[in-house]
Design a protein around this motif. Structure first.
Motif, PDB file in Angstrom:
ATOM      1  N   ALA A  57       0.824  -1.212   0.000  1.00 37.83           N
ATOM      2  CA  ALA A  57       0.000   0.000   0.000  1.00 37.83           C
ATOM      3  C   ALA A  57       0.858   1.262   0.000  1.00 37.83           C
ATOM      4  N   GLU A  58       0.327   2.308  -0.618  1.00 43.26           N
ATOM      5  CA  GLU A  58       0.952   3.631  -0.579  1.00 43.26           C
ATOM      6  C   GLU A  58      -0.082   4.636  -0.098  1.00 43.26           C
TER       7      GLU A  58
ATOM      8  N   SER B   7       0.399   3.946  -8.405  1.00 48.49           N
ATOM      9  CA  SER B   7      -0.402   2.847  -8.940  1.00 48.49           C
ATOM     10  C   SER B   7       0.482   1.788  -9.588  1.00 48.49           C
ATOM     11  N   GLU B   8       1.692   2.180 -10.024  1.00 46.15           N
ATOM     12  CA  GLU B   8       2.595   1.178 -10.606  1.00 46.15           C
ATOM     13  C   GLU B   8       3.213   0.276  -9.542  1.00 46.15           C
ATOM     14  N   ARG B   9       3.499   0.847  -8.358  1.00 51.08           N
ATOM     15  CA  ARG B   9       4.229   0.023  -7.379  1.00 51.08           C
ATOM     16  C   ARG B   9       3.346  -0.555  -6.277  1.00 51.08           C
TER      17      ARG B   9
ATOM     18  N   PRO C   7      -7.654  -2.319 -13.249  1.00 52.99           N
ATOM     19  CA  PRO C   7      -7.214  -3.722 -13.238  1.00 52.99           C
ATOM     20  C   PRO C   7      -6.032  -3.942 -12.292  1.00 52.99           C
ATOM     21  N   LYS C   8      -5.172  -2.952 -12.170  1.00 52.49           N
ATOM     22  CA  LYS C   8      -3.947  -3.141 -11.381  1.00 52.49           C
ATOM     23  C   LYS C   8      -4.101  -2.695  -9.926  1.00 52.49           C
ATOM     24  N   THR C   9      -4.884  -1.650  -9.686  1.00 47.72           N
ATOM     25  CA  THR C   9      -4.804  -0.946  -8.405  1.00 47.72           C
ATOM     26  C   THR C   9      -6.173  -0.569  -7.858  1.00 47.72           C
ATOM     27  N   VAL C  10      -6.281  -0.584  -6.531  1.00 46.15           N
ATOM     28  CA  VAL C  10      -7.463  -0.023  -5.872  1.00 46.15           C
ATOM     29  C   VAL C  10      -7.095   1.373  -5.367  1.00 46.15           C
TER      30      VAL C  10
END
Lengths: 428, 428
Positions: free
Chosen positions: A16-17, A70-72, A155-158
């Motif tokens: 999480a970030e 969102s990338e990491r 698709p990748k991130t919440v």
């Protein structure tokens, strides 16, 4: 115990970030307390925060920050940027990052209009933008303000966008976000913190009693912190479920309580006024306050507790000798002989306050908060507090601190602690 | 003015990022106060911070964070990660990002050994790593600890790595870093913030009056924030020197004050109690307080101000109707006819309080802080406050908020604001 720790380590933990948005944060004008709060709350549900990022109210900086996050990360939680002004960019940024349009969400618009109507006002046109949601997102209702939060999945991130003011953000987190996170990420194990709060000893004095528990590598982890004269021990345990984590905490809490005895007054978020209010409530007893240097702080701390009006009848702020004499019945002779800053006057204030308000208990404070007014015999930081009950009175003193509000805070807690110690001996 | 503004805009302003390193920060167990401190210090020398990033003690996360920062910023200032343990990665990370080897710096090793010797101890072998410097870097001596800082330039970016403890970091910043930054980036001008604080209107109501000033790109920059019912406008001006920056602020402050009128109560860190205490002091006037729902908060806020004991005589916390009647002389008939939460009772409390304390002024509060006790006619959040003076009394009301301490805070400020408005008309 060991089993719990190692099985916990094997659990799948989403990354999480936390993003904090606002030029008042990057410029250092305001302190970001939301990000550490969210980190602790995420840890409680087994999600570990790897990054905090803060950006100002700049569109490109926001876009870049959300894209990097969102990338990491699997989960990006932001605070701020949801207000009604031109500075507030989070709605736009989310839509751009997810590549979807913003759409008016009628129920949110109605809710905002209703909130203004309840205050007898018409919604300013500016607030309309707060009802826009990126397509596919879910608006999270705000119980305490006009800005709804936003839950948006790619698709990748919440993404979870929350308002900046803690009193709006925190209930939204508990009621709207935590249930959705549990559903979305499934069981991720739990981390439980248990805080044991003490009053009366210094940090190093407490630490000497528990040094074996606070050493690095101890399972569960035990840390020590001091805040506003309250020294706390924090136990942190991880397990695959709540029960497993609690099984680590209970025996350590028991050991700590045995070693520290009556200086332990409460747990977790409880401060002394919470504990005193609860004890008064349970025993159906009433209290009044007589305050000199604390200027109303003791009464004000008690009055923060919902329902305390059944137990707190009132109080007097007695800044001058005349008020101590005329309103609380402190004999002029005591004031002349011992001075206002003395155990005799503290006790007379509590006794007089109790009699005049007709309560079961009264507490008092008198002392020198500074910066002026100190003498070699009675320096700044010298404080007396007392508690009076039917047929008795007890006082206590300290000499500590240099900063005015710090001395006031400690003095108020000393008065409350005297009430607590008295009430603890009056079991219902 | 336009000259000042445009010359300020032409100044070369390096972009800065502040990195905070430590898992105790990303986990939320510790609050990062270094980053806001560095932001304010950088602004003082004309360098604006655009990003704060926090990462834990993980090598890859650190490498990525330093690389992202070096791509977007001209100056990267980090805190933490310079200790002697395996967790401390900043030296390695800097060397990797700059693609240079680490080399032992003998003078630093001697300094660390000396620091241990002064404490009567032999340097543990672990501390040796603190004397390693990336080739081409400069070691910054640490007056208060064992970890030297590091100054390292690459063709694109200046890196400054500082120790985490504020008492080590802050002197190193002042003595070692600021002079080097001035030399490296040349005269970069100054940034000045001015905050104009208002009470009485909502955030969007204030913004409607100043929308032309808060629009993006306006010079100087004007932002708007709300905290504890105080809505503030923050003007940020850049200039080659202090005088030039002030020349931008003054006309805008004047415009804001003209448009907002009497809702402006103070500047910068001033809250309402500071202003009221100062006005009472200047006019040599006394005050007393009569508080129901605020439970002592008005008196307590005033009592935070050093020297207020000359002006604040005392107060009564009147939680029950009996205390309002017996201690403040509120007629039972008013309580019966209008209820405790009414303008009539608020006014009677202030008048009675003033008479009984014999002060120039008295303020009062009464209302419903909740969560219980509300009715359709008198809901939670309904608050009355009053101010009484010789021969007069005035009250005011609001219906706002749902959270107990928030309602109490706003009610206390409403009472203080009434005192302020009265005092403002009583020019000395």
């Amino acid at each position: 115990m060991e089993t719990a720790a190692s099985s916990a380590a094997e659990l799948r933990t989403p990354k999480a970030e936390v993003l904090a948005i606002g030029s008042e944060l990057t410029s250092g004008q305001c302190l970001d307390t939301n990000s550490p709060w969210l980190s602790r709350k995420l840890a409680e549900i087994g999600i570990s925060v790897r990054w905090h990022t803060t950006v100002g109210d700049d569109l490109n900086d926001n876009l870049q920050a959300f894209r990097i996050a969102s990338e990491r990360a699997d989960l990006v939680v932001s605070t701020g940027g949801l207000g009604p002004t031109l500075d507030d960019l989070t709605r736009d940024v989310l839509a751009k990052v997810a590549n979807v349009p913003l759409e008016l969400h009628e129920p949110s618009l109605s809710a905002i209009e209703r909130m203004f109507a309840q205050r007898g006002r018409v919604m300013p046109e500016a607030n309309r933008v707060q009802a826009y949601c990126p397509r596919g997102g879910i608006m999270l209702p705000n119980e305490h303000g006009t800005a709804p939060g936003i839950w948006l999945e790619t698709p990748k991130t919440v993404f979870v966008a929350l308002p900046g003011p803690p009193r709006e953000m925190q209930p939204m987190w508990e009621h709207e976000v935590v249930p959705r996170l549990r559903q979305r990420f499934g069981p991720t194990g739990v981390t439980i913190h248990r805080r044991i709060n003490t009053f009366g000893w210094g940090e190093s004095q407490v630490e000497e009693k528990v040094r074996d528990l606070t050493r690095r590598g101890h399972v569960p982890e035990v840390g020590i912190t001091a805040h506003e004269a309250v020294v706390s021990l924090r136990i942190t345990a991880r397990g695959s479920n709540t029960e497993e984590a609690w099984k680590q905490i209970e025996p350590i809490e028991k050991v700590i309580r045995e070693r520290l005895g009556t200086i332990v007054f409460g747990v977790d978020e409880e401060d002394l006024h919470d504990v005193v209010a609860r004890m008064l409530h349970d025993r159906r007893m009433t209290i009044a306050t007589a305050e000199s240097l604390t200027g109303g702080l003791v009464a004000q701390m008690l009055s923060r507790v919902p329902g305390v009006s059944d137990n707190l009848r009132g109080g007097v702020v007695a800044y001058t000798n005349e008020v101590k004499r005329d309103w609380l019945g402190v004999p002029q002779e005591l004031l002349d002989r011992y001075g206002a800053v003395s155990s005799q006057v503290a006790e007379a204030m509590a006794v007089g306050c109790r009699t005049r308000f007709g309560t079961d208990l009264a507490v008092s404070t008198t002392g020198l908060a500074g910066p002026g007014g100190g003498t070699p015999e009675k320096p700044v930081g010298l404080v007396y507090a007392a508690v009076a009950w039917e047929g008795g009175v007890r006082s206590s003193s300290f000499l500590w601190g240099t900063e005015r509000t710090q001395i006031q805070g400690r003095a108020a807690r000393m008065a409350l602690n005297l009430a607590r110690l008295y009430l603890a001996s009056q079991l219902p």
